[in-house]
Design an enzyme around this catalytic site. Structure first.
Site, PDB file in Angstrom:
ATOM      1  N   SER A 291     -44.382 -33.474  16.523  1.00 38.74           N
ATOM      2  CA  SER A 291     -45.642 -33.655  17.237  1.00 38.74           C
ATOM      3  C   SER A 291     -46.832 -33.227  16.388  1.00 38.74           C
ATOM      4  O   SER A 291     -47.960 -33.600  16.694  1.00 38.74           O
ATOM      5  CB  SER A 291     -45.633 -32.821  18.521  1.00 38.74           C
ATOM      6  OG  SER A 291     -45.532 -31.452  18.186  1.00 38.74           O
TER       7      SER A 291
ATOM      8  N   TYR B 293     -46.202 -32.108  22.402  1.00 36.18           N
ATOM      9  CA  TYR B 293     -45.253 -32.947  23.130  1.00 36.18           C
ATOM     10  C   TYR B 293     -44.652 -32.195  24.329  1.00 36.18           C
ATOM     11  O   TYR B 293     -44.285 -32.817  25.327  1.00 36.18           O
ATOM     12  CB  TYR B 293     -44.089 -33.355  22.213  1.00 36.18           C
ATOM     13  CG  TYR B 293     -44.349 -34.533  21.291  1.00 36.18           C
ATOM     14  CD1 TYR B 293     -45.607 -35.109  21.150  1.00 36.18           C
ATOM     15  CD2 TYR B 293     -43.294 -35.057  20.546  1.00 36.18           C
ATOM     16  CE1 TYR B 293     -45.800 -36.187  20.289  1.00 36.18           C
ATOM     17  CE2 TYR B 293     -43.486 -36.139  19.699  1.00 36.18           C
ATOM     18  CZ  TYR B 293     -44.733 -36.699  19.566  1.00 36.18           C
ATOM     19  OH  TYR B 293     -44.902 -37.778  18.714  1.00 36.18           O
TER      20      TYR B 293
ATOM     21  N   CYS C  87     -38.358 -31.814  15.436  1.00 42.75           N
ATOM     22  CA  CYS C  87     -38.975 -31.382  16.693  1.00 42.75           C
ATOM     23  C   CYS C  87     -37.864 -31.240  17.719  1.00 42.75           C
ATOM     24  O   CYS C  87     -37.145 -32.211  18.002  1.00 42.75           O
ATOM     25  CB  CYS C  87     -39.979 -32.453  17.120  1.00 42.75           C
ATOM     26  SG  CYS C  87     -40.734 -32.166  18.728  1.00 42.75           S
ATOM     27  N   ASN C  88     -37.710 -30.031  18.258  1.00 39.25           N
ATOM     28  CA  ASN C  88     -36.666 -29.802  19.272  1.00 39.25           C
ATOM     29  C   ASN C  88     -36.939 -30.626  20.520  1.00 39.25           C
ATOM     30  O   ASN C  88     -36.026 -31.164  21.142  1.00 39.25           O
ATOM     31  CB  ASN C  88     -36.626 -28.322  19.661  1.00 39.25           C
ATOM     32  CG  ASN C  88     -36.184 -27.427  18.527  1.00 39.25           C
ATOM     33  OD1 ASN C  88     -35.016 -27.101  18.396  1.00 39.25           O
ATOM     34  ND2 ASN C  88     -37.125 -27.025  17.681  1.00 39.25           N
TER      35      ASN C  88
ATOM     36  N   CYS D 260     -38.617 -23.998  18.831  1.00 40.02           N
ATOM     37  CA  CYS D 260     -39.687 -24.985  18.622  1.00 40.02           C
ATOM     38  C   CYS D 260     -40.067 -24.852  17.158  1.00 40.02           C
ATOM     39  O   CYS D 260     -40.219 -23.724  16.655  1.00 40.02           O
ATOM     40  CB  CYS D 260     -40.886 -24.671  19.518  1.00 40.02           C
ATOM     41  SG  CYS D 260     -42.387 -25.588  19.083  1.00 40.02           S
ATOM     42  N   THR D 261     -40.212 -25.968  16.467  1.00 37.68           N
ATOM     43  CA  THR D 261     -40.418 -25.901  15.020  1.00 37.68           C
ATOM     44  C   THR D 261     -41.804 -25.369  14.633  1.00 37.68           C
ATOM     45  O   THR D 261     -42.036 -25.060  13.466  1.00 37.68           O
ATOM     46  CB  THR D 261     -40.180 -27.287  14.380  1.00 37.68           C
ATOM     47  OG1 THR D 261     -41.056 -28.257  14.984  1.00 37.68           O
ATOM     48  CG2 THR D 261     -38.747 -27.728  14.580  1.00 37.68           C
TER      49      THR D 261
END
Ligand code: DGL
Length: 262
Positions: free
Chosen positions: A17, A48, A79-80, A189-190
């Site tokens: 995102s 997101y 992105c998780n 979360c990245t």
């Protein structure tokens, strides 16, 4: 549709995102320095985690469609949230394309000795969808796993200025009540590896952190190897950045994040 999927010299498309996926990109480049990576951050639509699952699917689909049209040989969903929402549909749509997703690193966290109480920080979508529930069911047995959605945190990280005091206070709002009582934190979360130090400031300096970056990079190596798509040994790879918020300032921010020590 100039597709280089059979070409070991083709590029690997990586997306998130926004800036978060750059934490994964760093692991990918460390593991596979001979590959060409094209990173796309959808910063115009970030975060997101606060959109509907349907919308995250649509946005992810559009990004992968463009990567494929440009000739990507593999995709990394860095992105998780997008992995949880969109990976199954994308894999069904592109069955011959290696599509590697990322998931909260619950496995290494629960397998570590003396892991203590485990806090999982992630977006609301990631924690709500089946993938996370299956992970928690598989690896969380007999452990105390506490899931903490952090709405707003990825959006705040998107703005940079990571040393500002408001960021630590924001993190205190999500996890401050667990200070001193947690042994491990899964960064699900990245975006969050970029604020590891700030999270440790709130929770305690001896907390151990886990994220999915290195595991995702190993998985990419395995999938490229199996498909005969690894870049030739000794080749010098490259990294290119693009963003849906396509301004010089945004791209400079991406390069700044790529330069951070994690
Ligand atoms: N970096 C993303 C993740 O890993 C999404 C954050 C967001 O856009 O909400 O979940």
């Amino acid at each position: 549709m100039g597709c280089d999927r059979d070409n070991a010299n083709g590029f690997v498309g990586v997306f998130d995102s926004g800036v978060g996926g750059i934490s994964v990109l760093k692991s990918l480049v460390a593991e596979l320095p001979g590959e060409d990576f094209r990173f796309f951050g959808d910063s115009a639509h970030a975060p997101y985690g606060e959109k509907t699952v349907e919308r995250v699917r649509e946005l992810s689909h559009d990004i992968v469609e463009r990567f494929v049209a440009d000739g990507a040989k593999a995709i990394v969903i860095a992105c998780n949230t997008a992995t949880s929402a969109a990976a199954p549909g994308l894999r069904a749509e592109y069955p011959d394309l290696p599509i590697i997703g990322i998931e909260p690193a619950l496995k290494p966290a629960t397998e570590a000795p003396d892991h203590g109480r485990i806090l999982v920080m992630a977006t609301d979508i990631t924690l709500r969808l089946d993938k996370y529930h299956e992970l928690a069911e598989t690896y969380g047995q007999g452990c105390e796993v506490i899931s903490v959605p952090c709405p707003g945190l990825a959006g705040r990280i998107e703005h940079g200025d990571l040393e500002a005091a408001d960021l630590v206070e924001m993190i205190r709002g999500y996890v401050g009540s667990f200070a001193g009582t947690v042994g491990s934190v899964v960064l699900g979360c990245t975006h969050y590896p970029f604020v590891r130090r700030q999270i440790a400031e709130v929770l305690g300096s001896d907390v151990k952190f886990y994220d999915g970056g290195a595991g995702t990079a190993r998985q990419l190596r395995k999938r490229l190897d199996e498909a005969g798509l690894l870049a030739p040994a000794g080749r010098a790879g490259s990294v290119e950045f693009a963003s849906s918020k396509d301004t010089p300032a945004e791209l400079a921010l991406y390069r700044e994040f790529f330069g951070y020590e994690l």
